[in-house]
Design an enzyme around this catalytic site. Structure first.
Site, PDB file in Angstrom:
ATOM      1  N   SER A 115      41.389  34.822  41.765  1.00 26.57           N
ATOM      2  CA  SER A 115      42.815  35.182  41.703  1.00 26.57           C
ATOM      3  C   SER A 115      43.539  34.758  42.975  1.00 26.57           C
ATOM      4  O   SER A 115      42.941  34.661  44.049  1.00 26.57           O
ATOM      5  CB  SER A 115      42.982  36.697  41.534  1.00 26.57           C
ATOM      6  OG  SER A 115      42.336  37.143  40.368  1.00 26.57           O
TER       7      SER A 115
HETATM    8  N1  SAH Z   1      38.237  38.911  40.356  1.00 23.91           N
HETATM    9  C1  SAH Z   1      37.738  37.556  40.421  1.00 23.91           C
HETATM   10  C2  SAH Z   1      38.517  36.607  39.525  1.00 23.91           C
HETATM   11  C3  SAH Z   1      38.093  36.752  38.178  1.00 23.91           C
HETATM   12  S1  SAH Z   1      38.492  35.588  36.937  1.00 23.91           S
HETATM   13  C4  SAH Z   1      37.662  37.035  41.832  1.00 23.91           C
HETATM   14  O1  SAH Z   1      38.040  37.752  42.765  1.00 23.91           O
HETATM   15  O2  SAH Z   1      37.183  35.919  42.015  1.00 23.91           O
HETATM   16  C5  SAH Z   1      37.967  36.616  35.590  1.00 23.91           C
HETATM   17  C6  SAH Z   1      36.503  36.825  35.487  1.00 23.91           C
HETATM   18  O3  SAH Z   1      36.270  37.732  34.404  1.00 23.91           O
HETATM   19  C7  SAH Z   1      35.704  35.573  35.151  1.00 23.91           C
HETATM   20  O4  SAH Z   1      34.706  35.395  36.106  1.00 23.91           O
HETATM   21  C8  SAH Z   1      35.102  35.871  33.766  1.00 23.91           C
HETATM   22  O5  SAH Z   1      33.840  35.304  33.567  1.00 23.91           O
HETATM   23  C9  SAH Z   1      35.049  37.385  33.794  1.00 23.91           C
HETATM   24  N2  SAH Z   1      34.995  38.069  32.494  1.00 23.91           N
HETATM   25  C10 SAH Z   1      35.622  37.749  31.333  1.00 23.91           C
HETATM   26  N3  SAH Z   1      35.329  38.645  30.369  1.00 23.91           N
HETATM   27  C11 SAH Z   1      34.510  39.565  30.939  1.00 23.91           C
HETATM   28  C12 SAH Z   1      33.840  40.736  30.450  1.00 23.91           C
HETATM   29  N4  SAH Z   1      33.988  41.167  29.181  1.00 23.91           N
HETATM   30  N5  SAH Z   1      33.073  41.427  31.300  1.00 23.91           N
HETATM   31  C13 SAH Z   1      32.898  41.013  32.590  1.00 23.91           C
HETATM   32  N6  SAH Z   1      33.491  39.907  33.099  1.00 23.91           N
HETATM   33  C14 SAH Z   1      34.278  39.199  32.292  1.00 23.91           C
END
Ligand code: SAH
Length: 228
Positions: free
Chosen positions: A62
């Site tokens: 993000s």
């Molecule tokens: N917070 C992160 C950015 C995340 S992008 C950072 O600081 O880098 C969103 C993330 O959510 C991705 O890595 C994706 O794989 C994950 N994601 C999507 N669906 C999910 C689920 N049901 N449970 C856990 N993670 C999930």
């Protein structure tokens, strides 16, 4: 001051000037956590652009301003037990760890962040990034479907979701403590997404407010979008 520290200071000062960053503990966390250690090697020189950046597997870390908006809305306190759904690079989890479990206080007072990541390769790299930056003692990475929450450590003082959900997953509301706060983006790909703030009252009633419009990757799993 290193080049990265100077760039980090600049982004944080801009977010303060814009009124996005206000709370001392949130500001401090963003001045301390090295975002360059959470992006792929070829992205390091872009670490302090206030943008999302690719982290592999079609996912992104993000933008700093989005972490700032969410962390301000979450009103964290030292000692909080926190659930993150979507650990990605581990960066946002490290910021939250630095707020609920600051490096400069007695670790007996520390809270903890449980960060769930559905993609195995990303769970591994988040773990590695948190280890090299010294946060693995305050963050646990769990490779699972976080749309169902993480019952093993529930209930949580705070929950934040960093992928857009079709709706607020019921298990997440259930796993929030009375008096707890959750932020979660709701909406679809190429559709309007809204960052929602869910406050659970002392008697367990959930009240939802809108914070702002946002653009996140999609949440998968049982309570996520089926087609991704
Ligand atoms: N917070 C992160 C950015 C995340 S992008 C950072 O600081 O880098 C969103 C993330 O959510 C991705 O890595 C994706 O794989 C994950 N994601 C999507 N669906 C999910 C689920 N049901 N449970 C856990 N993670 C999930």
């Amino acid at each position: 001051m290193s080049k990265f520290e100077a760039e980090r200071e600049k982004v944080v000062n801009r977010l303060i000037a814009e009124g996005i960053l206000r709370t001392p503990s949130v500001i401090r966390s963003m001045k301390i956590v090295p975002r360059e250690e959470f992006v792929p090697d070829d992205m390091r020189s872009y670490a302090y652009l206030d943008n999302p950046l690719p982290i592999g597997q079609g996912q992104t870390i993000s933008a700093p301003h989005m972490c700032a908006i969410m962390n301000e809305a979450l009103k964290f306190e030292v000692g909080h037990k926190v659930l993150e759904v979507g650990a990605g690079s581990g960066y946002h989890a490290a910021l939250v760890a630095e707020i609920v479990a600051p490096s400069n206080i007695d670790s007996k007072l520390w809270g903890h962040v449980y960060a769930v990541e559905i993609v195995p390769a990303l769970a591994v790299s988040a773990q590695r990034n948190l280890e090299k930056t010294g946060y693995l003692n305050r963050v646990s990475i769990i490779n699972a479907d976080g749309s169902q929450g993480y019952l093993e450590e529930a209930p949580y003082d705070r929950i934040f979701v960093t992928a857009a959900a079709p709706d607020v997953p019921k298990p997440l509301i259930e796993q929030l403590k009375p008096g707890g706060i959750m932020v979660i983006p709701v909406g679809g790909q190429y559709l309007y997404q809204e960052l929602l703030l869910v406050e659970k009252s002392a008697i367990g009633e959930a009240v939802t407010k809108s914070v702002c419009g946002v653009a996140f990757v999609l949440l998968r799993g049982q309570y996520g979008w089926k087609e991704v």
